[in-house]
Every structure is written in C-alpha cells, then in structure tokens.
Write a protein that holds these residues in place. Structure first.
Motif, short mmCIF file in Angstrom:
data_model
loop_
_atom_site.label_atom_id
_atom_site.label_comp_id
_atom_site.label_asym_id
_atom_site.label_seq_id
_atom_site.Cartn_x
_atom_site.Cartn_y
_atom_site.Cartn_z
N GLY A 278 0.79 -1.24 0.00
CA GLY A 278 0.00 0.00 0.00
C GLY A 278 0.82 1.29 0.00
N GLY A 279 2.14 1.18 -0.06
CA GLY A 279 2.99 2.37 0.04
C GLY A 279 3.15 3.16 -1.25
N PHE A 280 2.73 2.56 -2.35
CA PHE A 280 2.82 3.23 -3.64
C PHE A 280 1.70 2.68 -4.51
CE2 PHE A 280 4.05 3.93 -7.98
CZ PHE A 280 4.71 5.15 -7.98
N VAL A 281 0.71 3.52 -4.77
CA VAL A 281 -0.47 3.07 -5.51
C VAL A 281 -0.78 4.07 -6.62
CG1 VAL A 281 -2.85 2.24 -5.31
CG2 VAL A 281 -1.41 2.32 -3.25
N VAL A 282 -1.01 3.56 -7.81
CA VAL A 282 -1.41 4.41 -8.93
C VAL A 282 -2.84 4.02 -9.28
CG1 VAL A 282 -0.82 5.23 -11.23
CG2 VAL A 282 0.96 4.27 -9.76
N VAL A 283 -3.76 4.97 -9.20
CA VAL A 283 -5.16 4.62 -9.45
C VAL A 283 -5.73 5.53 -10.52
CG1 VAL A 283 -5.94 6.01 -7.45
CG2 VAL A 283 -7.46 4.30 -8.43
#
Ligand SMILES: [Mn+2]
Length: 237
Positions: free
Chosen positions: A133-138
């Motif tokens: 969850g430390g780097f999310v592209v949405v």
C-alpha cells in the motif's frame, strides 16, 4: 490560454512529526513533478480522527478522486523517493494496459527470485508478490473510486476487526479486495523497490537495478541519516 490538465497527480501525506525524513522525500517528489509537469499535493495532517493515520491516507485519495481532474492519482508514502528522475509516470502505467489500480509489490527480488516480505500476504493473496500500500497508482475512473470506497467501507464494516491491526490498510486490501478484483488490479515488478526491511540481506542480495522509486524503511528508523546526506548513491545501475 488555459493550462492543460495534468495526466498525473502525486499525493503524499506527511505530518510534522515525520518532517525529519518527509521533508527530503517531499522535495524529491516536488522536483520530479515539476520536471514532468505533474501536479503534487501534500496533506500535512490526519483527516480521520477515529482511525489509525494509514486510513487518513486512503481518505485523502478518496477526496482527491472527487476533486481532481487528473487522469491518474498516485499515492506515495512519505518514505518513498524518486531514484530515476528521467522515468515518466506515462511509461510506468503503459505496460499495464487497461488495469485501473497498480500497486508496488510487497516483495523483494533477492538473487533473482521474488520473495514476499510478509508471509501473511503470500497466504492470503496466494502470490509471491502481494500488493503493497505504500505506492499506488489509481485511474481516476468509476472503478478507481469504487475500489477506494470499498476499501474504506470494509474497514468500517465487515473487516472492522482488522482495521487497526497490523498491517491495517494493507491487510484489508489483501483480505477483501485484491483477489476479488485481480482483473483490474496489477502488482508492478521492479519499478518501485522496497528496501531497508532486512539490512544484511539487502546488502548482499537486493535487486534494485533500474528502480524508478525506492521505498526505504531505513528513513523511518530512529537515528537514520537524512536522505539528502545519504544521496541517492545506493541505487545501482
Ligand atoms: Mn512506507
């Protein structure tokens, strides 16, 4: 002339208590976003008083999903920084086709083999590369909004008992979202490298060649040198 809408908006949460490492990492993201004309936003306080701060990070994204006109929103932890400023977010998302949520892997590639950082992730997600969850592209799409809304409603509803138990947001992602939405969710490969979780093993075995972003736990540990002093020299190419 009206400014063109940025395709990407990068969002970080960093409160005053973590300024010793978040100031340099924020500067790294600001510099990177300026260079590529992406938007950068910093939230400097907790939003949800009744839940662990990790949930405020999610709420921050939910708010941006309603307010932002960017095509993609990028959630970055305060202990991440850009290791390769040339690399663009356009080229980050391109290989993942029509996936709408992209996560960094909660795994380390050691001696060329992906190993999960937490056995719970392996068991629940049934993969050696569970999402981190430390780097999310949405994608700022209907599904992107649904995904984060669902994440929050699981934490307030059926999976309430897990919301404040380690690994919190990530635990609920693993249990209630990842396998259910694998068709639209991707876990990336070596673009974002988690490091600092095992000092000795990292030194002898961690493959961080070509990393775009480092997610470095050492920054958060007491007595760690600041990012600026250490430089980015640990990235090997
Ligand atoms: Mn982190």
């Amino acid at each position: 002339m009206e400014r063109a809408m940025p395709r990407f908006e990068v969002v970080m949460m960093a409160t005053a208590e973590i300024a010793h490492y978040a100031d340099p990492t924020r500067r790294s993201w600001e510099r990177y976003c300026r260079r590529h004309s992406y938007d950068f936003l910093l939230f400097d306080r907790k939003i949800l008083a009744d839940m662990h701060i990790n949930w405020s990070r999610l709420e921050m994204i939910r708010r941006r999903q309603r307010a932002s006109r960017a095509e993609w929103i990028v959630l970055v932890d305060a202990d991440t920084f850009v290791a390769d400023e040339e690399f663009t977010l356009e080229s980050l998302v391109a290989p993942y086709g029509d996936k709408e949520v992209l996560f960094a892997p909660d795994a380390a590639r050691r001696f060329g083999i992906w190993l999960p950082l937490d056995l719970k992730g392996l068991v629940v997600c049934r993969t050696r590369r569970p999402p981190n969850g430390g780097f999310v592209v949405v994608r700022n799409s209907e599904f992107g909004r649904y995904f984060f809304d669902r994440w929050m409603s699981l934490a307030r509803g059926p999976l309430r008992h897990m919301a404040d138990r380690h690994p919190r947001t990530q635990g609920i992602l693993w249990k209630g979202l990842y396998r259910q939405h694998r068709d639209r969710v991707a876990v990336m490969h070596g673009e974002v490298v988690r490091c600092g979780t095992n000092r000795l093993l990292d030194r002898i075995s961690l493959d961080q060649a070509g990393a775009f972003v480092l997610h470095d736990k050492r920054l958060t540990l007491p007595g760690a040198p600041a990012l600026a002093e250490r430089g980015l020299v640990q990235v090997t190419r």
